[in-house]
Design a protein around this motif. Structure first.
Motif, mmCIF file in Angstrom:
data_model
loop_
_atom_site.group_PDB
_atom_site.id
_atom_site.type_symbol
_atom_site.label_atom_id
_atom_site.label_comp_id
_atom_site.label_asym_id
_atom_site.label_seq_id
_atom_site.Cartn_x
_atom_site.Cartn_y
_atom_site.Cartn_z
ATOM 1 N N THR A 156 0.836 -1.209 0.000
ATOM 2 C CA THR A 156 0.000 0.000 0.000
ATOM 3 C C THR A 156 0.864 1.249 0.000
ATOM 4 O O THR A 156 0.527 2.256 -0.650
ATOM 5 N N VAL A 157 1.990 1.214 0.713
ATOM 6 C CA VAL A 157 2.898 2.360 0.717
ATOM 7 C C VAL A 157 3.514 2.546 -0.660
ATOM 8 O O VAL A 157 3.607 3.675 -1.172
ATOM 9 N N ARG A 158 3.922 1.454 -1.286
ATOM 10 C CA ARG A 158 4.508 1.553 -2.627
ATOM 11 C C ARG A 158 3.500 2.125 -3.619
ATOM 12 O O ARG A 158 3.862 2.955 -4.472
ATOM 13 N N GLN A 159 2.246 1.675 -3.524
ATOM 14 C CA GLN A 159 1.222 2.173 -4.440
ATOM 15 C C GLN A 159 0.974 3.668 -4.245
ATOM 16 O O GLN A 159 0.792 4.410 -5.220
ATOM 17 N N ARG A 160 0.975 4.115 -3.008
ATOM 18 C CA ARG A 160 0.762 5.544 -2.755
ATOM 19 C C ARG A 160 1.927 6.364 -3.290
ATOM 20 O O ARG A 160 1.726 7.490 -3.793
ATOM 21 N N ILE A 161 3.135 5.840 -3.204
ATOM 22 C CA ILE A 161 4.286 6.561 -3.762
ATOM 23 C C ILE A 161 4.189 6.605 -5.274
ATOM 24 O O ILE A 161 4.421 7.655 -5.904
ATOM 25 N N ARG A 162 3.817 5.486 -5.906
ATOM 26 C CA ARG A 162 3.738 5.439 -7.368
ATOM 27 C C ARG A 162 2.657 6.356 -7.904
ATOM 28 O O ARG A 162 2.852 7.053 -8.902
ATOM 29 N N THR A 165 -0.511 9.744 -4.422
ATOM 30 C CA THR A 165 -1.674 10.114 -3.614
ATOM 31 C C THR A 165 -1.226 10.525 -2.213
ATOM 32 O O THR A 165 -0.222 10.050 -1.688
ATOM 33 N N GLY A 166 -2.003 11.405 -1.618
ATOM 34 C CA GLY A 166 -1.683 11.859 -0.269
ATOM 35 C C GLY A 166 -0.496 12.806 -0.261
ATOM 36 O O GLY A 166 -0.176 13.470 -1.251
ATOM 37 N N ARG A 167 0.187 12.849 0.860
ATOM 38 C CA ARG A 167 1.276 13.804 1.042
ATOM 39 C C ARG A 167 2.655 13.163 0.972
ATOM 40 O O ARG A 167 3.665 13.841 1.178
ATOM 41 N N ILE A 168 2.716 11.896 0.680
ATOM 42 C CA ILE A 168 3.966 11.187 0.881
ATOM 43 C C ILE A 168 5.094 11.704 0.001
ATOM 44 O O ILE A 168 6.253 11.784 0.433
ATOM 45 N N ARG A 169 4.794 12.120 -1.245
ATOM 46 C CA ARG A 169 5.869 12.585 -2.131
ATOM 47 C C ARG A 169 6.383 13.962 -1.743
ATOM 48 O O ARG A 169 7.518 14.312 -2.082
ATOM 49 N N SER A 170 5.577 14.718 -1.060
ATOM 50 C CA SER A 170 5.987 16.070 -0.671
ATOM 51 C C SER A 170 6.566 16.129 0.732
ATOM 52 O O SER A 170 6.962 17.198 1.187
ATOM 53 N N LEU A 176 7.765 8.947 5.588
ATOM 54 C CA LEU A 176 7.850 7.604 5.006
ATOM 55 C C LEU A 176 8.002 6.564 6.113
ATOM 56 O O LEU A 176 7.364 5.500 6.067
ATOM 57 N N ALA A 177 8.830 6.865 7.112
ATOM 58 C CA ALA A 177 8.982 5.936 8.235
ATOM 59 C C ALA A 177 7.650 5.748 8.954
ATOM 60 O O ALA A 177 7.298 4.618 9.340
ATOM 61 N N TYR A 178 6.915 6.834 9.135
ATOM 62 C CA TYR A 178 5.586 6.703 9.756
ATOM 63 C C TYR A 178 4.684 5.799 8.929
ATOM 64 O O TYR A 178 3.979 4.929 9.482
ATOM 65 N N MET A 179 4.681 5.975 7.601
ATOM 66 C CA MET A 179 3.828 5.154 6.743
ATOM 67 C C MET A 179 4.183 3.672 6.858
ATOM 68 O O MET A 179 3.301 2.808 6.889
ATOM 69 N N LEU A 185 1.529 -2.012 11.660
ATOM 70 C CA LEU A 185 0.522 -2.088 12.715
ATOM 71 C C LEU A 185 -0.856 -2.431 12.151
ATOM 72 O O LEU A 185 -1.596 -3.227 12.740
ATOM 73 N N ASP A 186 -1.201 -1.841 11.021
ATOM 74 C CA ASP A 186 -2.510 -2.138 10.418
ATOM 75 C C ASP A 186 -2.626 -3.596 10.007
ATOM 76 O O ASP A 186 -3.731 -4.152 9.975
#
Length: 369
Positions: A156-162, A165-170, A176-179, A185-186
């Motif tokens: 899911t993290v890889r997909q959000r980076i690709r 979506t969201g704020r991860i690229r900015s 990223l460590a939080y994600m 945990l999820d």
């Protein structure tokens, strides 16, 4: 609903520290049974993304210079030389690398010379329960993750980076460590949900009278849930360190998201406690049902024995070998024409009377009183 047989056997991997007693601190002793080390890179920034599989140190250097954040995912801990080179490139402290290869660590957070070393444990059911150590090294422009073997919960993290979506690229490496921590945990929630399904299935079996082998299964399920809870709980302290302590790598906005991780850990602990109590309740229910069934059997046997006691007395009296010809007092009823029908009628009447009395008292069936 059948219980998954695989879940009823827990994998308890023994404690094995690779470094020998007395070794120099920071000694890296790899496990030769683990897969060889492979390095994948996902580098990204607000202006784009680039991924490389089975990357080299040159690839890491190139992408680190071009992008704002470089995520280096190291899969497999079977190649000590590769791990050392990655550690030297990112200036990872030797003690942190030693903890990376000794995969018995609980969740924790440690600070090393401008870097954060974070350990989390990833739960897997394949089909048996086991946990895998995931080590994260967080620097100013990079995150390095070490996994024992292939397969993780970071898709899911890889997909959000690709997709961007969201704020991860900015955001920076701390986000990223939080994600990644949040993804680990999820992934505990579906594991606990499957345990809930198994506990419900065991309860249905108990209430339907199919109690064969339920006690061992309940005990094993409860043991696995306890193991899972012991794995979850240290994450609470680790995330709390990230929230509470001041560190230049962790931005204030990221701490807000980390508080959500802390809430997730509290929820996971509560669910694990609930399922542990349910397992104990199922065990007590099994004991109660077994005791009830034993009491029912004993009651039936007692009723039968009580009925046959007077019947046996009468049959015993009639079985005494006293000759009535010797004395008129020696069992004169043996010469009576209706002696046998009288004895049978007497025994039948006593049996019926006792059954009616037991039913009236509620000892047999429903009471009419």
């Amino acid at each position: 609903m059948p219980v998954r047989e695989g879940l009823l056997r827990t994998v308890y991997r023994p404690f094995r520290r690779r470094t020998k007693p007395g070794s120099v601190p920071g000694t890296i002793q790899h496990d030769p049974t683990l897969p060889p080390t492979v390095c994948d890179i996902v580098a990204f920034g607000s202006d784009g993304i680039e991924e490389r599989r089975e990357a080299t140190l040159n690839d890491i250097q190139e992408l680190s210079d071009r992008f704002a954040v470089c995520w280096v995912n190291v899969v497999g801990l079977g190649t000590a030389d590769m791990i050392k080179k990655i550690g030297e490139f990112h200036k990872i402290h030797p003690l942190a690398l030693e903890d990376v290869v000794n995969t018995h660590q609980q969740a924790k957070v440690e600070e090393y010379e401008g870097q954060l070393f974070i350990v989390v444990r990833m739960a897997k059911l394949e089909p048996r329960l086991w946990t895998e150590q995931v080590s994260l090294l967080v620097g100013k422009k990079f995150v390095v993750t070490f996994q024992e073997q292939a397969g993780d919960c970071f898709d899911t993290v890889r997909q959000r980076i690709r997709k961007g979506t969201g704020r991860i690229r900015s955001r920076g490496s701390d986000y990223l460590a939080y994600m990644l921590i949040d993804a680990v945990l999820d992934d505990y929630f579906p594991v606990l949900e499957r345990y809930g399904v198994d506990l419900d299935a065991l309860e249905e079996r108990l209430l339907s009278g199919q109690s064969h082998n339920v006690i061992p299964e309940t005990h094993r399920l409860r043991s696995e849930i306890l193991q899972l809870r012991r794995t979850i709980w240290p994450h609470r302290d680790a995330v709390n360190v990230l929230i509470r302590d001041e560190h230049p790598l962790i931005q204030t906005d990221t701490k807000t998201y980390l508080r959500d991780c802390y809430d997730h850990i509290a929820q996971l602990s509560d669910v694990a406690d609930t399922y542990r109590d349910l397992g104990a309740g199922l065990r007590e229910l099994q004991f109660s049902l077994d005791s009830q069934r034993t009491n029912e059997v004993m009651k039936v046997l007692t009723v039968i024995a009580t009925i046959f006691m007077p019947l046996g007395f009468i049959a015993g009296v009639y079985g005494m070998n006293f000759d009535p010809d010797t004395s008129p007092w020696n069992m004169p009823e043996l010469e009576w024409a209706y002696g046998y029908p009288f004895a049978i009628t007497l025994m039948l009447g006593i049996a019926i009377s006792l059954l009616m009395f037991f039913r009236h008292k509620g000892w047999l069936g429903n009471s009419n009183s």
